[in-house]
Design a protein around this motif. Structure first.
Motif, mmCIF file in Angstrom:
data_model
loop_
_atom_site.group_PDB
_atom_site.id
_atom_site.type_symbol
_atom_site.label_atom_id
_atom_site.label_comp_id
_atom_site.label_asym_id
_atom_site.label_seq_id
_atom_site.Cartn_x
_atom_site.Cartn_y
_atom_site.Cartn_z
ATOM 1 N N TYR A 69 10.621 -5.485 4.281
ATOM 2 C CA TYR A 69 10.911 -4.828 2.970
ATOM 3 C C TYR A 69 10.119 -3.758 2.902
ATOM 4 O O TYR A 69 11.214 -3.076 3.065
ATOM 5 C CB TYR A 69 11.802 -6.084 2.808
ATOM 6 N N LEU A 70 8.878 -3.803 3.306
ATOM 7 C CA LEU A 70 8.617 -2.397 2.490
ATOM 8 C C LEU A 70 8.552 -0.917 2.969
ATOM 9 O O LEU A 70 8.687 -0.240 2.659
ATOM 10 C CB LEU A 70 6.975 -2.680 2.072
ATOM 11 N N MET A 79 5.204 -12.065 -0.963
ATOM 12 C CA MET A 79 4.152 -11.954 0.214
ATOM 13 C C MET A 79 4.887 -12.069 1.590
ATOM 14 O O MET A 79 4.181 -12.010 2.439
ATOM 15 C CB MET A 79 2.953 -12.926 0.256
ATOM 16 N N ALA A 80 6.397 -13.220 1.669
ATOM 17 C CA ALA A 80 6.438 -13.277 2.642
ATOM 18 C C ALA A 80 7.227 -12.057 4.006
ATOM 19 O O ALA A 80 7.684 -11.041 3.644
ATOM 20 C CB ALA A 80 7.663 -14.024 2.172
ATOM 21 N N LYS A 81 6.877 -12.619 4.662
ATOM 22 C CA LYS A 81 7.230 -11.513 6.226
ATOM 23 C C LYS A 81 8.512 -10.468 5.930
ATOM 24 O O LYS A 81 8.561 -9.633 6.081
ATOM 25 C CB LYS A 81 6.886 -12.358 7.689
ATOM 26 N N GLN A 82 9.432 -11.721 5.467
ATOM 27 C CA GLN A 82 10.686 -10.769 5.377
ATOM 28 C C GLN A 82 10.585 -9.797 4.387
ATOM 29 O O GLN A 82 10.829 -8.238 4.643
ATOM 30 C CB GLN A 82 12.258 -11.269 4.886
ATOM 31 N N GLN A 83 10.057 -9.940 3.035
ATOM 32 C CA GLN A 83 10.058 -9.223 1.749
ATOM 33 C C GLN A 83 9.008 -8.073 2.826
ATOM 34 O O GLN A 83 9.153 -6.895 2.115
ATOM 35 C CB GLN A 83 9.510 -10.111 0.777
ATOM 36 N N GLN A 84 7.869 -8.882 2.937
ATOM 37 C CA GLN A 84 7.067 -7.410 3.230
ATOM 38 C C GLN A 84 7.486 -6.519 5.035
ATOM 39 O O GLN A 84 6.826 -5.129 4.210
ATOM 40 C CB GLN A 84 6.082 -7.996 4.011
ATOM 41 N N LYS A 131 1.029 -1.161 -0.490
ATOM 42 C CA LYS A 131 -0.371 0.172 0.550
ATOM 43 C C LYS A 131 0.587 0.978 -0.030
ATOM 44 O O LYS A 131 2.140 0.734 0.523
ATOM 45 C CB LYS A 131 -0.686 -0.155 1.287
ATOM 46 N N ASP A 132 0.333 2.244 -0.811
ATOM 47 C CA ASP A 132 1.170 3.524 -0.581
ATOM 48 C C ASP A 132 0.202 4.552 -0.607
ATOM 49 O O ASP A 132 -0.940 4.469 -0.230
ATOM 50 C CB ASP A 132 2.120 3.635 -1.839
ATOM 51 N N PRO A 175 2.778 -2.186 4.255
ATOM 52 C CA PRO A 175 3.360 -3.516 4.124
ATOM 53 C C PRO A 175 1.175 -3.510 4.467
ATOM 54 O O PRO A 175 1.062 -3.553 5.116
ATOM 55 C CB PRO A 175 3.859 -4.184 5.184
ATOM 56 N N LEU A 176 1.326 -5.810 4.102
ATOM 57 C CA LEU A 176 0.302 -5.928 4.625
ATOM 58 C C LEU A 176 -0.419 -6.891 5.784
ATOM 59 O O LEU A 176 0.946 -7.228 5.895
ATOM 60 C CB LEU A 176 -0.198 -6.898 3.016
#
Length: 324
Positions: free
Chosen positions: A300-301, A293-298, A110-111, A308-309
């Motif tokens: 990273y947002l 979608m993985a938590k680590q990449q989320q 989201k942005d 993040p979601l």
């Protein structure tokens, strides 16, 4: 200007490398990981983070090749529906006819789209404390009422408003127009292609006003707005000033928190999505989506200017790609 050149050069290099490179046969090996090609195009809003995601994915699966280009949300959705790419990057709501053609949106972040003006404007300090209401912004971007800054407020300078909009089919433009319950075609001003170009146009005109995605307004390292550009605060309660609960633009962390907490209006806050053709995603494409979608990449947002979601949202997006 340097940041814009780097972005455009990156797009050209990625396209050149992908066009010259032979297609890699898709498959999976326990030792080598996945192999194959992933082509992506679309929204400028998602382009920076998708490049980072692809680099991280290649560290795990070095035999996967990416072809990533930024050309606007309109191009992304058109490319995926005509099988030109595997994934379209979209920063607006899908149209009913796009859903009917088999487009499946998978929300990944989201942005927000921000109203922007030249930081050297003679009334910059007043603009930041006064803000502009939704109605005032609508009248500026539709050309219905205001021609000079003084037309808005007698305290402003008597100079023409330099209105800039997007010339390409853009999620940012459609989302900004949706804030006024309008469409992109209703926005009036000098048309500029792409987010980098629009940001630069605002920086080059002291009396300019426009709109940009978060990542083209704030510097990710300093967390502050980039030189010569500033954010227009939205006077939500229409009382002629920016109250403490409306004041969250001084740095990137404050703004992201405001978007996450729904203090910044939606629209112009918006969801960002990968779009694939329904029931037409390969194992490799699904693996890349799972990776994103993985938590680590989320997580990273946040450090890259996105929201993040939630865990529940991620669960819902996973269900979409696993539902026949």
């Amino acid at each position: 200007m340097k940041k814009n050149k780097i972005l455009l050069i990156s797009v050209l290099i990625l396209n050149l490398l992908s066009s010259c490179a032979p297609k890699v046969k898709e498959g999976y090996d326990e030792k080598l990981g996945y192999s194959g090609n992933i082509s992506i195009s679309g929204a400028f809003a998602l382009y920076p983070i998708v490049v980072l995601w692809s680099e991280d994915f290649k560290k795990l699966h070095p035999h996967v090749r990416f072809n990533i280009s930024a050309g606007g949300a309109g191009k992304g959705i058109a490319d995926v529906l005509t099988n030109m790419v595997d994934i379209g990057l979209v920063s607006r709501d899908l149209h009913p006819q796009e859903i009917e053609k088999g487009a499946l949106p998978l929300f990944v972040a989201k942005d927000a789209v921000l109203g922007t003006f030249n930081a050297n404007h003679p009334d910059a300090a007043l603009l930041k404390t006064r803000g502009l209401t939704q109605a005032e912004l609508q009248d500026i971007f539709t050309g219905n009422k205001y021609k000079t800054w003084r037309d808005i407020d007698r305290r402003f300078s008597n100079t023409a408003i330099g209105v800039y909009v997007r010339s390409d089919a853009a999620g940012a433009a459609e989302t900004w127009a949706k804030f006024f319950k309008l469409s992109q075609e209703d926005l009036k001003g000098v048309g500029i292609f792409g987010d980098p170009g629009l940001a630069q146009a605002i920086k080059d005109n002291t009396f300019a006003i426009g709109f940009n995605n978060i990542n083209y307004v704030y510097d990710l390292k300093t967390q502050m707005t980039t030189p010569n550009i500033a954010v227009i605060p939205i006077d939500k309660n229409k009382n002629g000033k920016i109250d403490p609960e409306e004041d969250f633009y001084s740095n990137l962390d404050e703004l992201i928190a405001a978007v996450a907490d729904h203090k910044y209006p939606s629209p112009p806050a918006r969801d960002l999505a990968f779009v694939i053709q329904k029931n037409n995603a390969s194992k490799l494409i699904k693996e890349f989506i799972h990776f994103v979608m993985a938590k680590q990449q989320q997580g990273y947002l946040l450090e890259n200017g996105y929201v993040p979601l939630t865990d529940k949202q991620i669960e819902l997006e996973f269900e979409k790609i696993h539902t026949p």
